[in-house]
Write a protein that holds these residues in place. Structure first.
Motif, PDB file in Angstrom:
ATOM      1  N   THR A  49       0.842  -1.208   0.000  1.00 42.84           N
ATOM      2  CA  THR A  49       0.000   0.000   0.000  1.00 42.84           C
ATOM      3  C   THR A  49       0.872   1.252   0.000  1.00 42.84           C
ATOM      4  N   SER A  50       1.875   1.256   0.855  1.00 43.39           N
ATOM      5  CA  SER A  50       2.785   2.405   0.923  1.00 43.39           C
ATOM      6  C   SER A  50       3.503   2.589  -0.407  1.00 43.39           C
ATOM      7  N   ALA A  51       3.894   1.463  -1.021  1.00 42.92           N
ATOM      8  CA  ALA A  51       4.609   1.555  -2.303  1.00 42.92           C
ATOM      9  C   ALA A  51       3.704   2.121  -3.386  1.00 42.92           C
ATOM     10  N   ILE A  52       2.431   1.739  -3.386  1.00 43.20           N
ATOM     11  CA  ILE A  52       1.491   2.228  -4.412  1.00 43.20           C
ATOM     12  C   ILE A  52       1.279   3.742  -4.264  1.00 43.20           C
ATOM     13  N   ILE A  53       1.095   4.207  -3.014  1.00 45.58           N
ATOM     14  CA  ILE A  53       0.890   5.647  -2.784  1.00 45.58           C
ATOM     15  C   ILE A  53       2.121   6.423  -3.228  1.00 45.58           C
ATOM     16  N   ARG A  54       3.288   5.852  -2.906  1.00 46.82           N
ATOM     17  CA  ARG A  54       4.523   6.528  -3.300  1.00 46.82           C
ATOM     18  C   ARG A  54       4.603   6.610  -4.812  1.00 46.82           C
ATOM     19  N   ASN A  55       4.239   5.524  -5.512  1.00 48.10           N
ATOM     20  CA  ASN A  55       4.299   5.512  -6.971  1.00 48.10           C
ATOM     21  C   ASN A  55       3.274   6.485  -7.579  1.00 48.10           C
ATOM     22  N   VAL A  56       2.126   6.599  -6.890  1.00 49.62           N
ATOM     23  CA  VAL A  56       1.113   7.551  -7.393  1.00 49.62           C
ATOM     24  C   VAL A  56       1.692   8.970  -7.378  1.00 49.62           C
ATOM     25  N   PHE A  57       2.344   9.330  -6.269  1.00 51.08           N
ATOM     26  CA  PHE A  57       2.925  10.661  -6.176  1.00 51.08           C
ATOM     27  C   PHE A  57       4.059  10.827  -7.171  1.00 51.08           C
ATOM     28  N   GLU A  58       4.836   9.748  -7.372  1.00 49.87           N
ATOM     29  CA  GLU A  58       5.923   9.844  -8.361  1.00 49.87           C
ATOM     30  C   GLU A  58       5.333  10.039  -9.762  1.00 49.87           C
ATOM     31  N   GLN A  91       1.339  -3.202 -12.577  1.00 53.43           N
ATOM     32  CA  GLN A  91       1.808  -4.503 -12.067  1.00 53.43           C
ATOM     33  C   GLN A  91       1.658  -4.592 -10.544  1.00 53.43           C
ATOM     34  N   GLU A  92       1.997  -3.460  -9.875  1.00 55.58           N
ATOM     35  CA  GLU A  92       1.861  -3.458  -8.411  1.00 55.58           C
ATOM     36  C   GLU A  92       0.405  -3.570  -8.006  1.00 55.58           C
ATOM     37  N   LEU A  93      -0.489  -2.892  -8.779  1.00 53.29           N
ATOM     38  CA  LEU A  93      -1.924  -2.986  -8.463  1.00 53.29           C
ATOM     39  C   LEU A  93      -2.438  -4.422  -8.660  1.00 53.29           C
ATOM     40  N   ALA A  94      -1.947  -5.086  -9.722  1.00 52.80           N
ATOM     41  CA  ALA A  94      -2.360  -6.482  -9.954  1.00 52.80           C
ATOM     42  C   ALA A  94      -1.872  -7.391  -8.822  1.00 52.80           C
ATOM     43  N   GLY A 102      -9.706 -12.139  -0.764  1.00 52.75           N
ATOM     44  CA  GLY A 102     -10.131 -12.951   0.363  1.00 52.75           C
ATOM     45  C   GLY A 102      -9.896 -12.309   1.694  1.00 52.75           C
ATOM     46  N   SER A 103      -9.266 -11.124   1.730  1.00 50.63           N
ATOM     47  CA  SER A 103      -9.019 -10.449   2.987  1.00 50.63           C
ATOM     48  C   SER A 103     -10.310  -9.813   3.493  1.00 50.63           C
ATOM     49  N   SER A 104     -10.401  -9.645   4.806  1.00 47.23           N
ATOM     50  CA  SER A 104     -11.576  -8.980   5.391  1.00 47.23           C
ATOM     51  C   SER A 104     -11.671  -7.519   4.972  1.00 47.23           C
ATOM     52  N   LEU A 105     -10.560  -6.919   4.504  1.00 47.70           N
ATOM     53  CA  LEU A 105     -10.539  -5.513   4.067  1.00 47.70           C
ATOM     54  C   LEU A 105     -10.506  -5.414   2.543  1.00 47.70           C
ATOM     55  N   GLN A 106     -10.937  -6.507   1.880  1.00 50.86           N
ATOM     56  CA  GLN A 106     -10.843  -6.526   0.420  1.00 50.86           C
ATOM     57  C   GLN A 106     -11.661  -5.378  -0.209  1.00 50.86           C
ATOM     58  N   ASP A 107     -12.852  -5.093   0.309  1.00 46.19           N
ATOM     59  CA  ASP A 107     -13.705  -4.042  -0.279  1.00 46.19           C
ATOM     60  C   ASP A 107     -13.042  -2.668  -0.167  1.00 46.19           C
ATOM     61  N   SER A 108     -12.463  -2.398   1.016  1.00 44.36           N
ATOM     62  CA  SER A 108     -11.788  -1.105   1.205  1.00 44.36           C
ATOM     63  C   SER A 108     -10.607  -0.978   0.261  1.00 44.36           C
ATOM     64  N   TYR A 109      -9.851  -2.025   0.122  1.00 43.02           N
ATOM     65  CA  TYR A 109      -8.711  -1.993  -0.770  1.00 43.02           C
ATOM     66  C   TYR A 109      -9.160  -1.870  -2.227  1.00 43.02           C
ATOM     67  N   SER A 110     -10.288  -2.459  -2.549  1.00 45.17           N
ATOM     68  CA  SER A 110     -10.783  -2.369  -3.937  1.00 45.17           C
ATOM     69  C   SER A 110     -11.118  -0.925  -4.307  1.00 45.17           C
ATOM     70  N   GLU A 111     -11.701  -0.166  -3.360  1.00 39.22           N
ATOM     71  CA  GLU A 111     -12.021   1.248  -3.611  1.00 39.22           C
ATOM     72  C   GLU A 111     -10.737   2.051  -3.851  1.00 39.22           C
ATOM     73  N   CYS A 112      -9.699   1.754  -3.030  1.00 39.88           N
ATOM     74  CA  CYS A 112      -8.428   2.467  -3.203  1.00 39.88           C
ATOM     75  C   CYS A 112      -7.822   2.147  -4.562  1.00 39.88           C
ATOM     76  N   ILE A 113      -7.912   0.899  -4.985  1.00 38.99           N
ATOM     77  CA  ILE A 113      -7.335   0.496  -6.267  1.00 38.99           C
ATOM     78  C   ILE A 113      -8.080   1.181  -7.412  1.00 38.99           C
ATOM     79  N   ALA A 114      -9.405   1.260  -7.291  1.00 34.19           N
ATOM     80  CA  ALA A 114     -10.197   1.923  -8.334  1.00 34.19           C
ATOM     81  C   ALA A 114      -9.821   3.412  -8.457  1.00 34.19           C
ATOM     82  N   THR A 115      -9.628   4.069  -7.306  1.00 36.67           N
ATOM     83  CA  THR A 115      -9.248   5.487  -7.307  1.00 36.67           C
ATOM     84  C   THR A 115      -7.886   5.666  -7.966  1.00 36.67           C
ATOM     85  N   VAL A 116      -6.959   4.773  -7.641  1.00 37.16           N
ATOM     86  CA  VAL A 116      -5.605   4.866  -8.218  1.00 37.16           C
ATOM     87  C   VAL A 116      -5.673   4.695  -9.717  1.00 37.16           C
TER      88      VAL A 116
END
Length: 613
Positions: A49-58, A91-94, A102-116
Motif C-alpha cells: 500500500t505504501s509503495a502504491i501511494i509513493r508511486n502515485v505521487f511519483e 503490475q503493483e496494483l495487480a 479474500g481479505s476482510s478488508l478486500q472491499d476497502s482496498y478495492s475502492e483504493c485500487i479503483a481510485t488509483v
C-alpha cells in the motif's frame, strides 16, 4: 479381563493417546501456520500500500514534468518515464489485488485500487498534450481524490495494523498452546506408561510370582496354601491356571493318600504272605525283602540289602553256590529251581525258587519268590523210600511167589487135581495183576519224577507199529480180533521202546474192551512236521463224563472197569507222549467204539525237558 485383553489395553491406550496428541498438535500447528501466513500477507499488503501511494505521487511528478517540458526530446523522454511508471504501477496494483483477495478488508482496498486506476489513467491520456493550463487544472482536479485516497489508505492501514497485531497475538497464543500441549502430552504419556506398567505388574507379574511361589513350594513337598490375601481371584488365564493347579494339588493329595493306603495294604500282604519275596536292583543285588524271607534266612532287611542272591543259595547235589543269573534273565517263563537256602545260622533249608517281574516306581525289577519245601522234601524222601520198599520188599517176593506157583503148575509138588490147578491159576492171575499194578505204579512215578532218559534215534513208524502188534498178537488171537495197520513209509526221531510201550498199552486196552470177531484199526497220518497215530476199536466206547479225565491216574473209562486194570496205563501213555513233545487225546466214534490218538513230531522233542535214569 483376560491376558489378551490386558495386552491389547497396554498396546491400544498409549497408541490412542499418542495418536490423539499428534492429531491435535498437527491441527494447532496447521492453524498457527495459517495465522502466520495471513500475518505475512497482511504485512506485505501494508508494505505494498505504501509503495502504491509513493508511486502515485511519483507519477504525478512525472506527469507535471512531462507537461511543462518545452524541449521535445526531453518531453518525449519524460513521457516514456511516465509510461514505464504507469506500467510498473499497474503490475503493483495487480499484485496488490492478488494479496488482498479474500481479505476482510478486500472491499476497502478495492475502492483504493479503483481510485488509483482512475488517477493514473487520466495522467497517461493527458501527458502528451501541450496545454499547460489544462494539465494544471487536471492536477488540481485530482488533488482532492489524491488527498481522499491518502486518507482512505491511512484508515485501511490502521485497520490492517490492528489485524496484524491480532494475527500476531493469535499466532503466539497457538504456538504457546502447542508448546504447552506438547509438554503435557509427553508428561501424560510417561504417566500413562507408568500407570499401565504398574497395573500390568500388579495384575499379571505379581500374580504370576504368587503362582510360581505355590509351584516351588509344591515341588519342595511343602504346603502351597498361601494366606487368603494372596489368593488369585478373577477370570483371566492366571486365575484359571491357579484354580487348575489347586485342583491338581488336591487330586495329587488324594492320589498320594490312596497310594499310601495301597502301599500299606501291599506291605501288609507282602509281610504276611508265607513265602519269601526278594526284589533285585539293576546289578541283581537284593534291594528289599519281606518278613517271611527274613525269617527263612535269619537276616534282617538291612543285612540282606546289597547281597547277591546266589550267595544264599546252594546246589542240591554239590552244596556249592549256584548262579541264578539265567533264571533271572528268563524271569516270567515259569522255570523253577530247587536248591538249598543258606541261613545266617549256617543251616541249609530246601527251597523252591521262581523269578517273576514286578514294576516298582515305573521300573521293571526282578521279583524272586522263595518257598520253603522242607515238608515236600521230606515227603519226597519218604516217597522214594516207599517206592524202593515196594520195588524190593514187595515186588521181589511176589515175583518169587509167582515163580513158585509156576513150579507147582508144572508138577514140582506133584500132580495137581482140577481143584488145585484152578486155585493155582487163580492165584497166578491175581499175582500177575498185582505185579502189573506195581510195575505201572513204579513206571509212572519214575516218569513224573524225571526218572527216564529218552534214547532218541531215527526209526520207521511202520516198524514200531508192527513190533507193538506182534507183542499183543497172542491176546488178539485168543479173542479172535483182527488188527489192521495203515501207515505210510515215514521215519521219525523217538525213543522206540517208549513209543512201543505206548502202542502196546493202547492196543491192550482196545483188545480188552473189544468183542470177539471184531477189527481194531491202527492208522498213521502224516502231517507237515508230525505224525498222527490213531487206535480205533469197535468196543463200547468211553463214558461221556470220563473223556476229559481218562488220562489221569487211577481213572477208568467206566466205573465197572476197576477189575480189568490199574487205571495207570493211559496216564503212563500221556507222560511218555508229552516227554516227546506230543499230544494225546480220546473220543468216541459215531458208529460205536472209541479212538485213542496221539501225535509225535518228526524231528523229535525240542523242549529242554528230558527224562533221566
Amino acid at each position: 479381563m483376560t491376558l489378551a485383553h490386558k495386552a491389547l489395553l497396554l498396546l491400544i491406550l498409549p497408541l490412542v493417546f499418542d495418536l490423539t496428541l499428534v492429531i491435535t498438535l498437527s491441527w494447532l500447528s496447521a492453524h498457527a501456520d495459517e495465522q502466520a501466513a495471513d500475518l505475512t500477507r497482511s504485512r506485505l499488503v501494508a508494505a505494498q500500500t505504501s509503495a502504491i501511494i509513493r508511486n502515485v505521487f511519483e507519477e504525478v511528478g512525472l506527469f507535471t514534468n512531462a507537461v511543462v517540458q518545452s524541449d521535445p526530446r526531453l518531453k518525449s523522454w519524460q513521457e516514456n518515464l511516465l509510461k514505464l511508471k504507469n506500467q510498473e504501477l499497474d503490475q503493483e496494483l495487480a499484485e496488490f489485488e492478488r494479496l488482498v483477495h479474500g481479505s476482510s478488508l478486500q472491499d476497502s482496498y478495492s475502492e483504493c485500487i479503483a481510485t488509483v486506476r482512475t488517477i493514473t489513467s487520466s495522467f497517461e491520456e493527458k501527458s502528451s498534450g501541450d496545454n499547460l493550463l489544462a494539465a494544471v487544472k487536471l492536477v488540481r482536479r485530482f488533488q482532492p481524490q489524491i488527498n481522499a485516497l491518502t486518507t482512505q489508505v491511512d484508515k485501511v492501514n490502521e485497520k490492517e495494523a490492528a489485524r496484524i497485531e491480532l494475527l500476531s497475538k493469535n499466532e503466539s497464543r497457538l504456538r504457546h498452546i502447542i508448546q504447552i500441549l506438547g509438554t503435557f502430552g509427553c508428561l501424560a504419556n510417561i504417566s500413562l506408561s507408568v500407570a499401565l506398567s504398574l497395573y500390568f505388574n500388579k495384575s499379571t507379574v505379581n500374580r504370576l510370582k504368587i503362582l510360581m511361589r505355590k509351584i516351588v513350594l509344591w515341588s519342595r513337598n511343602e504346603s502351597p496354601n498361601l494366606p487368603a490375601s494372596q489368593r488369585l481371584e478373577g477370570s483371566d488365564e492366571i486365575a484359571q491356571l491357579d484354580r487348575a493347579f489347586e485342583e491338581m494339588v488336591t487330586l495329587r493329595g488324594e492320589m498320594e493318600s490312596e497310594l499310601r493306603e495301597r502301599e500299606k495294604r501291599y506291605s501288609m500282604v507282602v509281610n504276611t504272605i508265607p513265602v519269601g519275596l526278594v526284589t533285585l536292583d539293576e546289578a541283581n543285588k537284593i534291594d528289599s525283602s519281606n518278613v517271611a524271607m527274613q525269617t527263612l534266612t535269619g537276616y534282617s532287611a538291612a543285612e540282606m540289602f546289597g547281597l547277591s542272591l546266589s550267595d544264599l543259595l546252594q546246589d542240591v547235589a554239590t552244596l556249592n553256590k549256584i548262579n541264578i543269573d539265567k533264571l533271572i534273565a528268563n524271569r516270567g517263563s515259569g522255570r523253577r529251581l530247587e536248591c538249598f537256602l543258606q541261613s545266617k545260622l549256617d543251616q541249609a533249608l530246601p527251597v523252591d525258587v521262581i523269578c517273576q517281574e514286578i514294576v516298582l516306581a515305573g521300573i521293571q525289577r526282578p521279583l524272586v519268590v522263595i518257598s520253603d519245601i522242607s515238608e515236600r522234601y521230606e515227603l519226597d524222601e519218604f516217597k522214594k523210600d516207599f517206592f524202593n520198599m515196594i520195588s524190593h520188599d514187595i515186588r521181589s517176593p511176589l515175583t518169587s511167589l509167582q515163580a513158585a506157583l509156576d513150579q507147582l503148575r508144572r508138577g514140582a509138588g506133584g500132580q495137581l487135581n482140577d481143584q488145585g490147578s484152578s486155585l493155582v491159576n487163580r492165584a497166578d492171575r491175581n499175582l500177575s495183576l498185582a505185579l502189573s499194578l506195581i510195575t505201572d505204579f513204579l513206571d509212572l512215578e519214575r516218569i513224573e519224577a524225571s526218572g527216564f532218559k529218552l534214547s532218541l534215534r531215527d526209526v520207521e513208524a511202520k516198524s514200531l507199529l508192527l513190533r507193538a502188534v506182534d507183542i499183543v498178537d497172542d491176546l488178539a488171537q485168543r479173542q479172535r480180533t483182527q488188527i489192521d495197520v495203515v501207515c505210510p513209509q515215514v521215519s521219525l526221531k523217538v525213543d522206540a521202546d517208549r513209543i512201543i510201550q505206548v502202542l502196546v498199552n493202547l492196543l491192550s486196552n482196545a483188545l480188552k474192551f473189544s468183542q470177539h470177531d471184531t477189527v481194531i484199526r491202527v492208522v498213521v497220518q502224516e502231517h507237515v512236521s508230525s505224525l498222527l497215530f490213531s487206535v480205533i476199536d469197535q468196543g463200547r466206547g468211553i463214558a461221556t463224563d470220563k473223556i476229559d479225565t481218562v488220562f489221569l491216574k487211577f481213572q477208568q473209562s467206566h466205573l465197572s472197569d476197576a477189575a480189568h486194570g490199574t487205571g495207570l496205563g493211559l496216564a503212563i501213555c500221556k507222560a511218555l507222549v508229552t516227554a516227546h513233545d506230543g499230544e494225546i487225546g480220546a473220543m468216541n466214534n459215531n458208529g460205536g467204539g472209541s479212538t485213542i490218538w496221539f501225535t509225535l513230531p518228526k524231528a523229535g522233542p525240542q523242549s529242554k525237558q528230558t527224562l533221566e535214569n
